[in-house]
Scaffold this motif. Structure first.
Motif, PDB file in Angstrom:
ATOM      1  N   ARG A 125     -14.990  -2.701  -4.964  1.00 57.39           N
ATOM      2  CA  ARG A 125     -15.330  -3.793  -4.017  1.00 57.39           C
ATOM      3  C   ARG A 125     -14.073  -4.543  -3.602  1.00 57.39           C
ATOM      4  N   GLU A 126     -13.197  -4.833  -4.564  1.00 56.55           N
ATOM      5  CA  GLU A 126     -11.966  -5.574  -4.261  1.00 56.55           C
ATOM      6  C   GLU A 126     -11.078  -4.792  -3.295  1.00 56.55           C
ATOM      7  N   ILE A 127     -10.938  -3.509  -3.516  1.00 61.07           N
ATOM      8  CA  ILE A 127     -10.120  -2.664  -2.638  1.00 61.07           C
ATOM      9  C   ILE A 127     -10.710  -2.649  -1.227  1.00 61.07           C
ATOM     10  N   PHE A 128     -12.019  -2.493  -1.139  1.00 57.75           N
ATOM     11  CA  PHE A 128     -12.675  -2.467   0.164  1.00 57.75           C
ATOM     12  C   PHE A 128     -12.450  -3.789   0.910  1.00 57.75           C
ATOM     13  N   LEU A 129     -12.628  -4.911   0.228  1.00 55.70           N
ATOM     14  CA  LEU A 129     -12.467  -6.219   0.868  1.00 55.70           C
ATOM     15  C   LEU A 129     -11.015  -6.482   1.272  1.00 55.70           C
ATOM     16  N   LEU A 130     -10.067  -6.063   0.431  1.00 54.39           N
ATOM     17  CA  LEU A 130      -8.650  -6.220   0.801  1.00 54.39           C
ATOM     18  C   LEU A 130      -8.325  -5.422   2.063  1.00 54.39           C
ATOM     19  N   SER A 131      -8.930  -4.275   2.176  1.00 53.78           N
ATOM     20  CA  SER A 131      -8.681  -3.434   3.345  1.00 53.78           C
ATOM     21  C   SER A 131      -9.386  -3.974   4.584  1.00 53.78           C
ATOM     22  N   GLN A 132     -10.668  -4.265   4.456  1.00 55.57           N
ATOM     23  CA  GLN A 132     -11.472  -4.609   5.629  1.00 55.57           C
ATOM     24  C   GLN A 132     -11.385  -6.082   6.038  1.00 55.57           C
ATOM     25  N   LEU A 133     -11.291  -6.986   5.085  1.00 57.04           N
ATOM     26  CA  LEU A 133     -11.240  -8.409   5.432  1.00 57.04           C
ATOM     27  C   LEU A 133      -9.820  -8.944   5.538  1.00 57.04           C
ATOM     28  N   ASP A 134      -8.946  -8.506   4.624  1.00 56.73           N
ATOM     29  CA  ASP A 134      -7.572  -9.003   4.657  1.00 56.73           C
ATOM     30  C   ASP A 134      -6.667  -8.142   5.519  1.00 56.73           C
ATOM     31  N   GLY A 135      -7.141  -6.956   5.874  1.00 52.18           N
ATOM     32  CA  GLY A 135      -6.359  -6.089   6.760  1.00 52.18           C
ATOM     33  C   GLY A 135      -5.165  -5.424   6.103  1.00 52.18           C
ATOM     34  N   LEU A 136      -5.177  -5.320   4.780  1.00 49.05           N
ATOM     35  CA  LEU A 136      -4.064  -4.674   4.089  1.00 49.05           C
ATOM     36  C   LEU A 136      -4.157  -3.157   4.224  1.00 49.05           C
ATOM     37  N   THR A 137      -3.015  -2.516   4.253  1.00 51.77           N
ATOM     38  CA  THR A 137      -2.975  -1.051   4.290  1.00 51.77           C
ATOM     39  C   THR A 137      -3.163  -0.524   2.875  1.00 51.77           C
ATOM     40  N   TYR A 138      -3.445   0.764   2.773  1.00 53.24           N
ATOM     41  CA  TYR A 138      -3.625   1.359   1.447  1.00 53.24           C
ATOM     42  C   TYR A 138      -2.378   1.188   0.579  1.00 53.24           C
ATOM     43  N   PRO A 139      -1.172   1.444   1.113  1.00 52.62           N
ATOM     44  CA  PRO A 139       0.022   1.226   0.270  1.00 52.62           C
ATOM     45  C   PRO A 139       0.166  -0.237  -0.170  1.00 52.62           C
ATOM     46  N   GLN A 140      -0.161  -1.198   0.715  1.00 55.32           N
ATOM     47  CA  GLN A 140      -0.067  -2.610   0.334  1.00 55.32           C
ATOM     48  C   GLN A 140      -1.062  -2.948  -0.769  1.00 55.32           C
ATOM     49  N   ILE A 141      -2.263  -2.383  -0.672  1.00 52.21           N
ATOM     50  CA  ILE A 141      -3.277  -2.613  -1.710  1.00 52.21           C
ATOM     51  C   ILE A 141      -2.805  -2.008  -3.030  1.00 52.21           C
ATOM     52  N   ALA A 142      -2.246  -0.809  -2.950  1.00 54.38           N
ATOM     53  CA  ALA A 142      -1.768  -0.136  -4.161  1.00 54.38           C
ATOM     54  C   ALA A 142      -0.708  -0.976  -4.866  1.00 54.38           C
ATOM     55  N   VAL A 143       0.234  -1.521  -4.088  1.00 55.27           N
ATOM     56  CA  VAL A 143       1.289  -2.350  -4.680  1.00 55.27           C
ATOM     57  C   VAL A 143       0.688  -3.621  -5.275  1.00 55.27           C
ATOM     58  N   ARG A 144      -0.198  -4.264  -4.536  1.00 57.00           N
ATOM     59  CA  ARG A 144      -0.788  -5.528  -4.992  1.00 57.00           C
ATOM     60  C   ARG A 144      -1.568  -5.344  -6.286  1.00 57.00           C
ATOM     61  N   LEU A 145      -2.325  -4.229  -6.388  1.00 61.22           N
ATOM     62  CA  LEU A 145      -3.169  -4.030  -7.571  1.00 61.22           C
ATOM     63  C   LEU A 145      -2.529  -3.152  -8.639  1.00 61.22           C
ATOM     64  N   GLY A 146      -1.322  -2.666  -8.375  1.00 66.82           N
ATOM     65  CA  GLY A 146      -0.644  -1.817  -9.351  1.00 66.82           C
ATOM     66  C   GLY A 146      -1.307  -0.464  -9.517  1.00 66.82           C
ATOM     67  N   LEU A 147      -1.774   0.113  -8.425  1.00 68.67           N
ATOM     68  CA  LEU A 147      -2.454   1.408  -8.435  1.00 68.67           C
ATOM     69  C   LEU A 147      -1.683   2.385  -7.576  1.00 68.67           C
ATOM     70  N   SER A 148      -2.083   3.638  -7.641  1.00 71.96           N
ATOM     71  CA  SER A 148      -1.494   4.624  -6.738  1.00 71.96           C
ATOM     72  C   SER A 148      -2.281   4.588  -5.418  1.00 71.96           C
ATOM     73  N   VAL A 149      -1.653   5.064  -4.347  1.00 73.86           N
ATOM     74  CA  VAL A 149      -2.312   5.135  -3.049  1.00 73.86           C
ATOM     75  C   VAL A 149      -3.519   6.059  -3.141  1.00 73.86           C
ATOM     76  N   ASN A 150      -3.422   7.124  -3.930  1.00 76.69           N
ATOM     77  CA  ASN A 150      -4.518   8.068  -4.100  1.00 76.69           C
ATOM     78  C   ASN A 150      -5.751   7.387  -4.692  1.00 76.69           C
ATOM     79  N   VAL A 151      -5.563   6.502  -5.676  1.00 80.07           N
ATOM     80  CA  VAL A 151      -6.686   5.781  -6.282  1.00 80.07           C
ATOM     81  C   VAL A 151      -7.333   4.852  -5.250  1.00 80.07           C
ATOM     82  N   VAL A 152      -6.496   4.198  -4.422  1.00 74.46           N
ATOM     83  CA  VAL A 152      -7.007   3.307  -3.378  1.00 74.46           C
ATOM     84  C   VAL A 152      -7.830   4.112  -2.368  1.00 74.46           C
ATOM     85  N   GLN A 153      -7.324   5.287  -1.981  1.00 72.37           N
ATOM     86  CA  GLN A 153      -8.055   6.124  -1.020  1.00 72.37           C
ATOM     87  C   GLN A 153      -9.411   6.545  -1.577  1.00 72.37           C
ATOM     88  N   LYS A 154      -9.459   6.955  -2.824  1.00 73.20           N
ATOM     89  CA  LYS A 154     -10.718   7.375  -3.432  1.00 73.20           C
ATOM     90  C   LYS A 154     -11.702   6.203  -3.520  1.00 73.20           C
TER      91      LYS A 154
END
Length: 169
Positions: A125-154
């Motif tokens: 849910r957090e990843i979805f909201l960061l992407s859709q409401l905050d407009g962050l890109t997958y790499p930005q979300i990955a950096v912010r949450l300490g995850l890989s881009v692949n995990v964010v995509q999944k």
């Protein structure tokens, strides 16, 4: 029996009768606007009528130009102020508060999204909201949450699939 005009009233009638047309023409050339010229010509005579002590007018046209000139200056000052106000209004950002209808649509949409995301893990849910409401890109979300881009995509794939099922199933 009609009332008898005083000598002062007779002088003012003569001033108007003899010089109104000339004053109107002078103002029209000065302002390049017939309506404003007519208004200011009348205002000039109203101003003269409003004087507490009528004075002897030796040079009527010079006197009229002096009175009308002050009114013209006020007219231009007022126009400049109005223009500045309109420009300031135009420079203002659009109103921040959405209309009642827009607010209701937004709330309905957010409730629908909330229903779509119900039952998903908090991280998805957090990843979805960061992407859709905050407009962050997958790499930005990955950096912010300490995850890989692949995990964010999944996680996004899972969240979008959940929304699709909730809306179209």
């Amino acid at each position: 029996m009609p009332p008898v005009d005083t000598p002062v009233q007779q002088d003012l009638h003569a001033l108007y009768r003899n010089h109104h047309g000339w004053l109107y023409g002078w103002l029209r050339r000065k302002l390049d606007n017939a309506a404003d010229a007519a208004d200011l010509a009348q205002d000039t005579f109203v101003r003269i009528l409003g004087k507490p002590q009528p004075c002897e007018i030796r040079e009527p046209r010079a006197f009229l130009v002096t009175v009308a000139g002050g009114l013209v200056a006020n007219h231009w000052r007022r126009q400049a102020l109005e223009q500045a106000y309109l420009e300031a209004l135009a420079a203002q950002p659009e109103p921040v508060a959405p209309s009642l209808e827009t607010r209701q649509l937004i709330l309905a949409t957010l409730e629908e999204i909330s229903r779509c995301l119900d039952g998903l893990p908090a991280r998805v849910r957090e990843i979805f909201l960061l992407s859709q409401l905050d407009g962050l890109t997958y790499p930005q979300i990955a950096v912010r949450l300490g995850l890989s881009v692949n995990v964010v995509q999944k996680a996004m794939t899972r969240a979008v699939a959940s929304c699709y099922r909730a809306m179209y199933a």
